[in-house]
Design an enzyme around this catalytic site. Structure first.
Site, PDB file in Angstrom:
ATOM      1  CE  LYS A  63     -20.708  13.618  10.584  1.00  6.56           C
ATOM      2  NZ  LYS A  63     -19.614  14.602  10.324  1.00  6.56           N
ATOM      3  CB  THR A  64     -17.557   9.170  15.343  1.00  8.91           C
ATOM      4  OG1 THR A  64     -17.826   9.044  13.946  1.00  8.91           O
ATOM      5  CG2 THR A  64     -17.288   7.790  15.920  1.00  8.91           C
TER       6      THR A  64
ATOM      7  NE  ARG B 229     -12.022  12.467  11.734  1.00  6.96           N
ATOM      8  CZ  ARG B 229     -13.075  12.063  11.038  1.00  6.96           C
ATOM      9  NH1 ARG B 229     -13.060  12.132   9.712  1.00  6.96           N
ATOM     10  NH2 ARG B 229     -14.137  11.608  11.655  1.00  6.96           N
TER      11      ARG B 229
ATOM     12  CG  ASP C 131     -19.793   7.703   9.743  1.00  3.86           C
ATOM     13  OD1 ASP C 131     -20.436   8.762   9.604  1.00  3.86           O
ATOM     14  OD2 ASP C 131     -18.551   7.644   9.691  1.00  3.86           O
TER      15      ASP C 131
ATOM     16  CB  THR D 296     -20.740  14.329   5.010  1.00  2.00           C
ATOM     17  OG1 THR D 296     -20.865  13.312   4.006  1.00  2.00           O
ATOM     18  CG2 THR D 296     -19.825  13.819   6.118  1.00  2.00           C
TER      19      THR D 296
END
Length: 348
Positions: A77-78, A230, A122, A171
């Protein structure tokens, strides 16, 4: 602008100063992140649709519509928000829901945005109600009204904003207020990655970090990465440490397996906390059903940690089942620990 309004802006601008990034900062801090949409691995449908939206916005010389990205942590997402800023040739200001404590903080951030800039928030579902309501006119009309003083001395100051794009990441989509959710023009839900996509990401990272990895080793890392880029990159960094200490020029399958075993990542990609959760459900609660709050309390962990980090993968991989009465261990969970499975009543 009045001196009082100016003071409000200065006091509320700290989150903006903390997170405003230059291109050099992005290169240093996001070294393993893709810089362009063409470098982004996985989620082909999302990438293709985003390409169309970006191209259309560029042709119209307008900012991209507000965009909401949802999904478990670590899925990109980032990265997508930074890619959007790169593709639109604009700057990005990043912050998070908990960091914006007051309306003044938000005003400070919004008034510092230039036309076409990206504001990335975020954990946007964790915005306070007051701050969230300030976003509504900003997203719709690029204006905000700030009320200062109270009672008969109250007055409203109107701020005109330059058109910008809000990219929200969450999330927990269900925790977003309906009025906020409805103001986003584009929605994308990111899911866990396939093994072959993760293996490609690991191979790309190996080139960036200067440590070769063979195809079998990359696939092994990908299988144990819980479907999350990640985690795949984090595991590869640790394997690189083992390779360097062992004076290896590259990573083969044997080294990858040995390193991952020593890191406590089993063949199914479960780490120590995952196994603790499953053993708790199996042993203490006889396979369930059990509530996530009870699991968190028993393990002395935050409920959000279990709900956002651990549970999504265990549900997706089929180790847990969510029922109306709580979480229930599946046959796969019993088999993973070598425990005889007794068929659960289909009442849950």
């Amino acid at each position: 602008m009045t001196e009082e309004a100016r003071e409000i802006l200065l006091k509320g601008s700290n989150p903006c100063r903390q997170v405003k990034e230059t291109e050099d900062d992005i290169v240093v801090n996001l070294s393993l992140r893709p810089k362009k949409l063409s470098e982004f691995v996985g989620h082909k449908e999302i990438v293709d649709n985003l390409k169309v939206s970006l191209q259309a916005a560029t042709q119209r010389k307008e900012p991209l519509e507000h965009l909401l990205l949802s999904g478990p942590p670590g899925l990109g997402k980032t990265s997508l928000s930074h890619i959007i800023a790169h593709e639109m040739n604009t700057k990005i200001t990043a912050t998070s829901g908990p960091a914006i404590e007051r309306a003044g903080d938000l005003i400070g951030i919004l008034t510092n945005l230039e036309e076409g800039d990206i504001l990335f928030i975020d954990e946007i579902h964790r915005l306070s109600k007051v701050v969230e309501e300030f976003l509504y006119p900003a997203m719709e009309n690029f204006q905000i009204d700030f009320v200062i003083d109270k009672g008969q001395f109250a007055r409203t100051i109107k701020f005109n904003l330059k058109p910008f794009t809000l990219v929200g990441a969450t999330t927990r989509t269900g925790l977003l207020a309906a009025p906020l959710r409805s103001r986003f023009g584009i929605f994308y839900a990111l899911d866990f990655y396939r093994v072959e996509d993760l293996a490609k990401i690991v191979r790309n990272s190996s080139k960036v970090l200067g440590m070769e990895i063979d195809a079998q080793a990359a696939e092994e890392v990908a299988r144990r990465a819980r479907g999350t880029p990640r985690i795949a990159n984090r595991l590869f960094r640790r394997i690189r440490d083992y390779a360097q200490v062992a004076k290896k020029n590259g990573v083969d399958l044997d080294l990858a397996v040995k390193s991952l075993d020593e890191l406590g990542i089993d063949r199914a990609g479960l780490d120590e906390l995952d196994r603790k959760v499953l053993r708790l459900v199996l042993d203490t609660f006889s396979g369930g059903p059990v509530g996530v709050e009870s699991i968190a309390a028993s393990l002395n962990e935050e409920t959000d940690t279990i709900a956002d980090t651990v549970e999504p993968y265990l549900l997706k991989a089929g180790y847990l089942k969510r029922t109306s009465r709580g979480r229930l261990a599946t046959k796969l969970a019993y088999e993973h620990f070598g425990i005889k499975y007794e068929r659960q009543e289909e009442l849950f």
